[in-house]
Write a protein that holds these residues in place. Sequence first.
Motif, PDB file in Angstrom:
ATOM      1  N   PRO A  14       0.806  -1.232   0.000  1.00 10.49           N
ATOM      2  CA  PRO A  14       0.000   0.000   0.000  1.00 10.49           C
ATOM      3  C   PRO A  14       0.834   1.275   0.000  1.00 10.49           C
ATOM      4  O   PRO A  14       0.365   2.320  -0.461  1.00 10.49           O
ATOM      5  N   GLU A  15       2.057   1.177   0.522  1.00 12.97           N
ATOM      6  CA  GLU A  15       2.893   2.385   0.591  1.00 12.97           C
ATOM      7  C   GLU A  15       3.470   2.803  -0.757  1.00 12.97           C
ATOM      8  O   GLU A  15       4.029   3.897  -0.886  1.00 12.97           O
ATOM      9  N   TYR A  16       3.366   1.930  -1.762  1.00  9.99           N
ATOM     10  CA  TYR A  16       3.859   2.264  -3.103  1.00  9.99           C
ATOM     11  C   TYR A  16       2.682   2.384  -4.057  1.00  9.99           C
ATOM     12  O   TYR A  16       1.800   1.518  -4.084  1.00  9.99           O
ATOM     13  N   ASN A  17       2.670   3.439  -4.849  1.00  8.83           N
ATOM     14  CA  ASN A  17       1.597   3.651  -5.815  1.00  8.83           C
ATOM     15  C   ASN A  17       1.947   2.914  -7.108  1.00  8.83           C
ATOM     16  O   ASN A  17       2.668   3.422  -7.957  1.00  8.83           O
ATOM     17  N   THR A  18       1.463   1.697  -7.225  1.00  5.35           N
ATOM     18  CA  THR A  18       1.813   0.843  -8.353  1.00  5.35           C
ATOM     19  C   THR A  18       0.561   0.228  -8.973  1.00  5.35           C
ATOM     20  O   THR A  18      -0.517   0.210  -8.367  1.00  5.35           O
ATOM     21  N   ASP A  19       0.708  -0.285 -10.185  1.00  5.24           N
ATOM     22  CA  ASP A  19      -0.341  -1.111 -10.768  1.00  5.24           C
ATOM     23  C   ASP A  19      -0.379  -2.435 -10.006  1.00  5.24           C
ATOM     24  O   ASP A  19       0.670  -3.031  -9.736  1.00  5.24           O
ATOM     25  N   PHE A  20      -1.578  -2.898  -9.666  1.00  2.00           N
ATOM     26  CA  PHE A  20      -1.656  -4.215  -9.025  1.00  2.00           C
ATOM     27  C   PHE A  20      -2.987  -4.898  -9.314  1.00  2.00           C
ATOM     28  O   PHE A  20      -3.999  -4.248  -9.596  1.00  2.00           O
ATOM     29  N   VAL A  21      -2.951  -6.231  -9.229  1.00  2.00           N
ATOM     30  CA  VAL A  21      -4.130  -7.087  -9.394  1.00  2.00           C
ATOM     31  C   VAL A  21      -4.140  -8.051  -8.220  1.00  2.00           C
ATOM     32  O   VAL A  21      -3.213  -8.852  -8.063  1.00  2.00           O
ATOM     33  N   VAL A  22      -5.154  -7.968  -7.364  1.00  2.00           N
ATOM     34  CA  VAL A  22      -5.158  -8.756  -6.128  1.00  2.00           C
ATOM     35  C   VAL A  22      -6.558  -9.283  -5.814  1.00  2.00           C
ATOM     36  O   VAL A  22      -7.561  -8.837  -6.378  1.00  2.00           O
ATOM     37  N   THR A  23      -6.604 -10.211  -4.861  1.00  3.87           N
ATOM     38  CA  THR A  23      -7.853 -10.691  -4.288  1.00  3.87           C
ATOM     39  C   THR A  23      -8.204  -9.828  -3.078  1.00  3.87           C
ATOM     40  O   THR A  23      -7.311  -9.333  -2.390  1.00  3.87           O
ATOM     41  N   ASN A  24      -9.479  -9.660  -2.826  1.00  8.72           N
ATOM     42  CA  ASN A  24      -9.919  -8.962  -1.616  1.00  8.72           C
ATOM     43  C   ASN A  24      -9.747  -9.930  -0.446  1.00  8.72           C
ATOM     44  O   ASN A  24     -10.659 -10.696  -0.109  1.00  8.72           O
ATOM     45  N   ASN A  25      -8.590  -9.896   0.170  1.00  9.57           N
ATOM     46  CA  ASN A  25      -8.240 -10.886   1.188  1.00  9.57           C
ATOM     47  C   ASN A  25      -9.041 -10.741   2.473  1.00  9.57           C
ATOM     48  O   ASN A  25      -9.431 -11.737   3.091  1.00  9.57           O
TER      49      ASN A  25
END
Length: 342
Positions: free
Chosen positions: A156-167
Amino acid sequence: MKSDKVSLSDIAKAAGVSTALVSYVMSGKEKEGRVGQEMANRIREIAKELNYQPNLLAKSLRNGRTNTIGLIIADISNPFFANIAREVEDESRRNGYTIIIGSSDEDADKAWDLMNVLINRQVDGFIIVSSENSGRLVEHLQNIRLPFVLLDRHFPEYNTDFVVTNNAKASHEAGSHLIQNGYRRIGFIAYKSAMFHVKERIRGYQEALQEHGIEPKATWLKEVQFNAIESEIRTAIDELVQTEEPIDAIIFSTYGLAVNGLKYLNELRLRVPEDLGVVSFGQAEVFDLYYCPISYMRQPIDVLGKKAVSMLITRLSGESGEAQHFTVDAQLIARESSRPKV
């Protein structure tokens, strides 16, 4: 000595067309060259019959691209990550890219070394399943402006592209499912980690208990070191079941923890679900082979893999703009291991 390597002119001769027209087709620019679909298909078929191999080095020198993507995953021995790698590879190939895969074995230093090797191989970009303490890898790729997408795990501390599951939502659903089926003392076993996805799974579990009027006890949460999983999970389970008020269910936060935990439950002769209800993250064939089919949170591997590739290709096409965030929901697959208590 004449080379046996098939050239564009060889294909053109066999097809009875110009070399320029073949070049348009083989570079995927038949529309720009106003080549009909039937002729384009014929040229590709001839190229296949002649076993044409494009000169990728020459192509990369012309356009500055190698059409390769570096994929760094956390643990290739985990079926979840192996299946994600397959999805990423298949989707990349459909888009004209080749994947070079490396496994970090949940080791940040190994991930760093893999990144440098792949950069030296001149990959166009990265898809990364991050390991613990690998923030410097993210910082480095941002500094050198090499496109990348974080998959399954992000920072969360880095502003990056990401694809994740809502854990958090997934573990909340796992906990609520067990409570609704009559389980009240629910343990949770996770890796000992500061990574965001691990903390989110713990948070979701604890909030599920609280929302159903159950105060989660600190002794119900057990955290296991990744590099000492076999010994520490035994200790964790002993502490959960060998008390005056033993737990009546366990949520395993990863496939690896579930496999090792179920093995030990067998040694203790604890029956699932008669003695202990079980829900796990991560789908795998072993959950079908266990004497009691295991309930699990199914993460949409196909969606995760395809979206990560799509997001990266968008960046590689030169599109800039705000970092893209894509979150998907897991699906509870309820089976015998968490059936209602009698």
